[in-house]
Each structure stands twice: as structure tokens, then as C-alpha cells.
Scaffold this active site. Structure first.
Site, short mmCIF file in Angstrom:
data_model
loop_
_atom_site.label_atom_id
_atom_site.label_comp_id
_atom_site.label_asym_id
_atom_site.label_seq_id
_atom_site.Cartn_x
_atom_site.Cartn_y
_atom_site.Cartn_z
N TRP A 30 0.86 -1.19 0.00
CA TRP A 30 0.00 0.00 0.00
C TRP A 30 0.89 1.24 0.00
CZ3 TRP A 30 -5.29 1.51 1.28
CH2 TRP A 30 -6.21 0.46 1.17
N VAL A 135 2.62 2.00 5.64
CA VAL A 135 2.07 3.35 5.76
C VAL A 135 0.56 3.25 5.81
CG1 VAL A 135 1.80 5.60 4.63
CG2 VAL A 135 4.00 4.42 4.54
N ILE A 137 -2.88 5.43 6.14
CA ILE A 137 -3.38 6.80 6.01
C ILE A 137 -4.88 6.78 6.28
CG2 ILE A 137 -3.68 8.79 4.47
CD1 ILE A 137 -1.14 7.90 3.01
N HIS A 143 -11.80 2.11 9.97
CA HIS A 143 -10.88 1.02 9.57
C HIS A 143 -9.45 1.35 10.01
CE1 HIS A 143 -9.22 -1.78 6.30
NE2 HIS A 143 -9.85 -2.52 7.17
N1 LIG Z 1 -5.87 1.22 4.25
C1 LIG Z 1 -4.61 0.65 4.35
C2 LIG Z 1 -4.43 -0.72 4.44
N2 LIG Z 1 -5.51 -1.56 4.43
C3 LIG Z 1 -5.39 -2.98 4.13
C4 LIG Z 1 -5.07 -3.81 5.39
O1 LIG Z 1 -3.77 -3.53 5.88
C5 LIG Z 1 -5.12 -5.31 5.05
O2 LIG Z 1 -4.18 -5.59 4.01
C6 LIG Z 1 -6.51 -5.73 4.61
O3 LIG Z 1 -7.45 -5.33 5.59
C7 LIG Z 1 -6.62 -7.25 4.40
O4 LIG Z 1 -6.27 -7.94 5.58
N3 LIG Z 1 -3.19 -1.23 4.56
C8 LIG Z 1 -2.08 -0.41 4.59
O5 LIG Z 1 -0.93 -0.90 4.69
N4 LIG Z 1 -2.25 0.94 4.51
C9 LIG Z 1 -3.48 1.51 4.38
O6 LIG Z 1 -3.59 2.76 4.33
C1 LIG Z 2 -6.13 2.79 6.76
C2 LIG Z 2 -7.34 2.36 5.99
O1 LIG Z 2 -7.75 1.23 6.05
C3 LIG Z 2 -8.07 3.41 5.21
O2 LIG Z 2 -7.18 3.90 4.23
C4 LIG Z 2 -9.32 2.84 4.54
O3 LIG Z 2 -10.06 3.95 4.05
P1 LIG Z 2 -11.63 4.05 4.45
O4 LIG Z 2 -11.69 4.23 5.95
O5 LIG Z 2 -12.13 5.30 3.72
O6 LIG Z 2 -12.30 2.80 3.99
#
Ligand SMILES: Nc1c(NC[C@H](O)[C@H](O)[C@H](O)CO)[nH]c(=O)[nH]c1=O
Ligand SMILES: CC(=O)[C@@H](O)COP(=O)(O)O
Length: 213
Positions: A30, A135, A137, A143
Site C-alpha cells: 500500500w 504506511v 493513512i 478502519h
Molecule cells: N488502508 C490501508 C491498508 N488496508 C489494508 C489492510 O492492511 C489489510 O491488508 C486488509 O485489511 C486485508 O487484511 N493497509 C495499509 O498498509 N495501509 C493503508 O492505508
Molecule cells: C487505513 C485504511 O484502512 C483506510 O485507508 C481505509 O479507508 P476508508 O476508511 O475510507 O475505507
């Protein structure tokens, strides 16, 4: 505009001798440009500041931050099993009265003269430290909060359970600007690449782990 805390940033640890260390970097896929900047900072610092051999830095990737603890745990376990296999092969071929020190990295990496594992590729030295880099964000839901908490707790648990230091190299940012500045990629060039500190921290903690009384 950088947060004020950046002004009081402690410099990275003084150079230490990482020439006998083997380090694992696990990074996410990501926010890849920012993650790559952090990985580069950690890798460059370990090689140039702390004499870690480039071939002793293993880099693996996972889908996202939530997968970092699992990958760190499993890759650590595999490296420890391979090191034990190497040591047991060595025992089969060496008179222990010669004072074989199984704890020395060179011993663990010594290719056994004759063993079933002799043909395996790669070092047999177990990892001395792991750096988990990602990272996160903030988006528009909760989430972000749930992942940040799970990942920080999970990474700490892998380190404490395994006895191998695992560096928390995950930026948890409210926006992309915060992440860019903490990877030293901000347009103003006033940021600081935290990967540098994570590389130094990995060497320092690996040497602490290996310290004999
Ligand atoms: N939103 C971000 C994620 N989301 C994905 C989760 O980390 C994970 O891969 C998914 O939920 C499946 O288990 N991951 C990041 O590294 N950075 C983000 O901003
Ligand atoms: C860190 C996250 O999982 C985030 O980027 C996901 O974005 P959202 O909260 O708008 O679904």
C-alpha cells in the site's frame, strides 16, 4: 508545515558494527512510493552507517499493514529452523570438545560439510532483527483505527514472543502530507526519513539481543 515535534528529533544511534547481523525487512504494498522511500532509508543506513552486508538484508512484501505481524512471525520461525538444521548438521561433523560456539553467527551460517540441507540456497543464519514497514493513512471510516491498534499490538507481540527485536516501522498518518514528510519525500525537503532511524534501531537492538553477559 511539519509538526513541532520534528524539531526536537533525536539523532539516530551512533554507528555500530552490524557486519555479523542478518536483518529481515517486511514491507507492505500500500502507498508504495512512500513505503519504498522508507525501505531505502532503512537499507542504506544499515549498509552505510552500520556495516551490515547487503546480502544479509532480506526484503519481503505483504499486501498490507495488517499482514505484517503474521509475516514477521512466520519468516522468523523459518529462519530459526534453518539455523537449527545447520547447527545440528554441524554437530554431526564436529567434535564438540573443540569448543564449538553455536551462538556465533558465523557458526550458524557455516555450511555443513555433508548434510541433507547442504543443497539449500541462502544463508542459514537466523534473522537478528526484523523491520516491519508500512504506511497507514486515515480514510473516512474507523478502519484506520482498528488496523493501527491491531498492527502495533501484533508487531510488539511477535518481538516479545520470539525474543527477536521487531522494529515498528509503520507510519500512522491522518493525511498523505504527513506520510510524505516522515519518509523525507515532502516537496519542501524539510521532512525526515524515519526509515533511517528504523535501520539504526534494528542494528542496535540486534546487538543488544546478541549481547553475552
Ligand atoms: N488502508 C490501508 C491498508 N488496508 C489494508 C489492510 O492492511 C489489510 O491488508 C486488509 O485489511 C486485508 O487484511 N493497509 C495499509 O498498509 N495501509 C493503508 O492505508
Ligand atoms: C487505513 C485504511 O484502512 C483506510 O485507508 C481505509 O479507508 P476508508 O476508511 O475510507 O475505507
Amino acid at each position: 508545515m511539519l509538526d513541532d515535534f520534528h524539531k526536537g528529533l533525536e539523532p539516530s544511534a551512533a554507528p555500530q558494527d552490524g557486519s555479523n547481523l542478518r536483518i529481515l525487512i517486511v514491507h507492505t504494498r500500500w502507498n508504495t512510493a512512500i513505503v519504498q522511500g522508507l525501505v531505502d532509508g532503512a537499507q542504506k543506513t544499515m549498509i552505510e552507517q552500520h556495516n551490515v552486508k547487503p546480502e544479509n538484508i532480506v526484503i519481503e512484501s505483504v499486501p498490507g499493514a495488517y499482514e505484517l505481524p503474521f509475516a514477521a512471525k512466520k519468516l522468523l520461525e523459518v529462519s530459526q529452523i534453518r539455523a537449527a538444521e545447520g547447527a545440528s548438521d554441524l554437530i554431526g561433523n564436529v567434535n564438540l570438545l573443540d569448543g564449538l560456539n553455536l551462538n556465533s553467527p558465523t557458526t550458524a551460517t557455516a555450511a555443513p560439510p555433508t548434510s541433507a540441507g547442504a543443497g539449500k540456497k541462502g544463508s542459514r543464519q537466523a534473522f537478528d532483527a526484523v523491520i516491519c514497514i508500512g504506511v497507514l493513512i486515515k480514510g473516512s471510516t474507523m478502519h484506520f483505527e482498528y488496523i493501527c491498534e491491531a498492527v502495533s499490538q501484533g508487531i510488539m507481540r511477535v518481538g516479545l514472543d520470539s525474543g527477536v527485536p521487531v522494529i515498528f516501522g509503520v507510519l500512522t498518518c491522518l493525511n498523505e502530507e504527513q506520510a510524505l514528510s516522515r519518509a523525507g519525500l515532502d516537496k519542501a525537503g524539510k521532512g525526515h526519513n524515519h526509515g533511517i532511524d528504523w535501520g539504526s534501531g534494528a542494528v542496535e537492538m540486534a546487538l543488544l539481543k546478541n549481547r553475552t553477559l
